[in-house]
Design a protein around this motif. Structure first.
Motif, short mmCIF file in Angstrom:
data_model
loop_
_atom_site.label_atom_id
_atom_site.label_comp_id
_atom_site.label_asym_id
_atom_site.label_seq_id
_atom_site.Cartn_x
_atom_site.Cartn_y
_atom_site.Cartn_z
N TRP A 17 0.82 -1.21 0.00
CA TRP A 17 0.00 0.00 0.00
C TRP A 17 0.85 1.26 0.00
O TRP A 17 0.46 2.28 -0.59
N THR A 21 0.57 4.18 -2.77
CA THR A 21 0.50 5.61 -2.44
C THR A 21 1.60 6.39 -3.15
O THR A 21 1.35 7.47 -3.70
N PHE A 77 -10.56 12.56 4.77
CA PHE A 77 -10.26 11.33 4.03
C PHE A 77 -9.94 10.17 4.98
O PHE A 77 -10.25 9.02 4.67
N GLY A 81 -12.04 6.71 4.94
CA GLY A 81 -11.39 5.41 4.94
C GLY A 81 -11.84 4.56 6.12
O GLY A 81 -12.09 3.35 5.99
N MET A 85 -13.54 1.35 4.76
CA MET A 85 -12.48 0.34 4.67
C MET A 85 -12.06 -0.12 6.07
O MET A 85 -10.88 -0.28 6.35
N GLN A 88 -9.48 -2.85 6.49
CA GLN A 88 -8.23 -2.67 5.75
C GLN A 88 -7.19 -1.97 6.63
O GLN A 88 -7.53 -1.20 7.52
N ALA A 92 -3.76 1.12 3.45
CA ALA A 92 -4.76 1.04 2.37
C ALA A 92 -5.64 2.28 2.40
O ALA A 92 -5.97 2.86 1.35
N LYS A 93 -6.02 2.69 3.60
CA LYS A 93 -6.83 3.90 3.75
C LYS A 93 -6.04 5.12 3.27
O LYS A 93 -6.60 6.04 2.67
N SER A 95 -3.83 5.11 0.90
CA SER A 95 -3.85 5.08 -0.57
C SER A 95 -5.14 5.69 -1.10
O SER A 95 -5.12 6.43 -2.09
N LEU A 96 -6.26 5.39 -0.46
CA LEU A 96 -7.54 5.99 -0.86
C LEU A 96 -7.47 7.51 -0.70
O LEU A 96 -7.86 8.26 -1.61
N LEU A 99 -5.29 9.02 -3.36
CA LEU A 99 -5.97 8.99 -4.66
C LEU A 99 -6.94 10.16 -4.79
O LEU A 99 -6.96 10.86 -5.81
N ILE A 100 -7.72 10.41 -3.75
CA ILE A 100 -8.69 11.51 -3.79
C ILE A 100 -7.96 12.85 -3.86
O ILE A 100 -8.31 13.73 -4.65
#
Length: 196
Positions: A17, A21, A77, A81, A85, A88, A92-93, A95-96, A99-100
């Motif tokens: 992850w 990122t 964010f 997450g 998630m 997770q 991983a959170k 990475s979300l 991404l946003i």
């Protein structure tokens, strides 16, 4: 809402992850370069903090009065997450969240959104971010994300509200007003902001 209790999924999952990122951040930087964004301020130097809002240096240096908004992005964010998630790992959170944030940074520096800022908000002379400033916006978001992961929810909310009040007082703008004026411009708010 704390999420810093060990490395769920082990080291290989964490590394995976973190690589995701890093790739997201790299895509953000390369995209902005390909869009013609300048690496640093057109002025040719880098400042730690740009205090002016409607100045050529705004959104060009390391930090500015919009940095608190990006820290709040991290708070929000992380919360997203945590909601979607839960099972997770925190990476991983992250990475979300990255991404946003990267998607927003790319969109924010598109000609369409730059023009929208110029016509609908107080950012009359806005020309977009330098790649450096955009990257530091990502860093601020990540700092906010990890802060929210480590402290109680009430403290995150208090600090977010404090940032919003501070920036509204100092520059007559903040995350809430920025979103409002982009989506649903109100002439009275624009007039108030322009009186600074």
């Amino acid at each position: 809402m704390s999420d810093m209790t060990g490395q769920a999924g082990g080291n290989s999952t964490t590394r995976f992850w973190l690589v995701v990122t890093s790739v997201i951040i790299l895509v953000q930087v390369v995209s902005q370069y390909l869009m013609g964004r300048l690496w640093i301020c057109e002025c040719g130097y880098v400042k730690l903090f740009e205090a002016g809002v409607n100045t050529p240096g705004n959104s060009q240096h390391l930090f500015d009065w919009y940095t608190p908004s990006h820290i709040i992005h991290g708070f929000l964010f992380y919360g997203l997450g945590w909601l979607v998630m839960r099972k997770q790992p925190i990476t991983a959170k992250l990475s979300l969240a990255a991404l946003i944030e990267a998607a927003w940074e790319i969109l924010e520096n598109s000609p369409m959104v730059i023009d929208r800022y110029r016509t609908a908000t107080m950012a009359i002379g806005y020309t977009g971010d330098s790649i450096l400033n955009s990257g530091m916006d990502m860093v601020a978001m990540i700092a906010g994300f990890f802060f929210a992961a480590r402290v109680p929810l009430w403290l995150t909310v208090v600090i977010a509200l404090g940032f919003e009040v501070l920036t509204a007082f100092v520059i007559r703008d903040n995350l809430t007003l920025n979103v409002l004026m982009l989506v649903w411009p109100i002439e009275a708010v624009k007039t108030w902001q322009g009186a600074l």
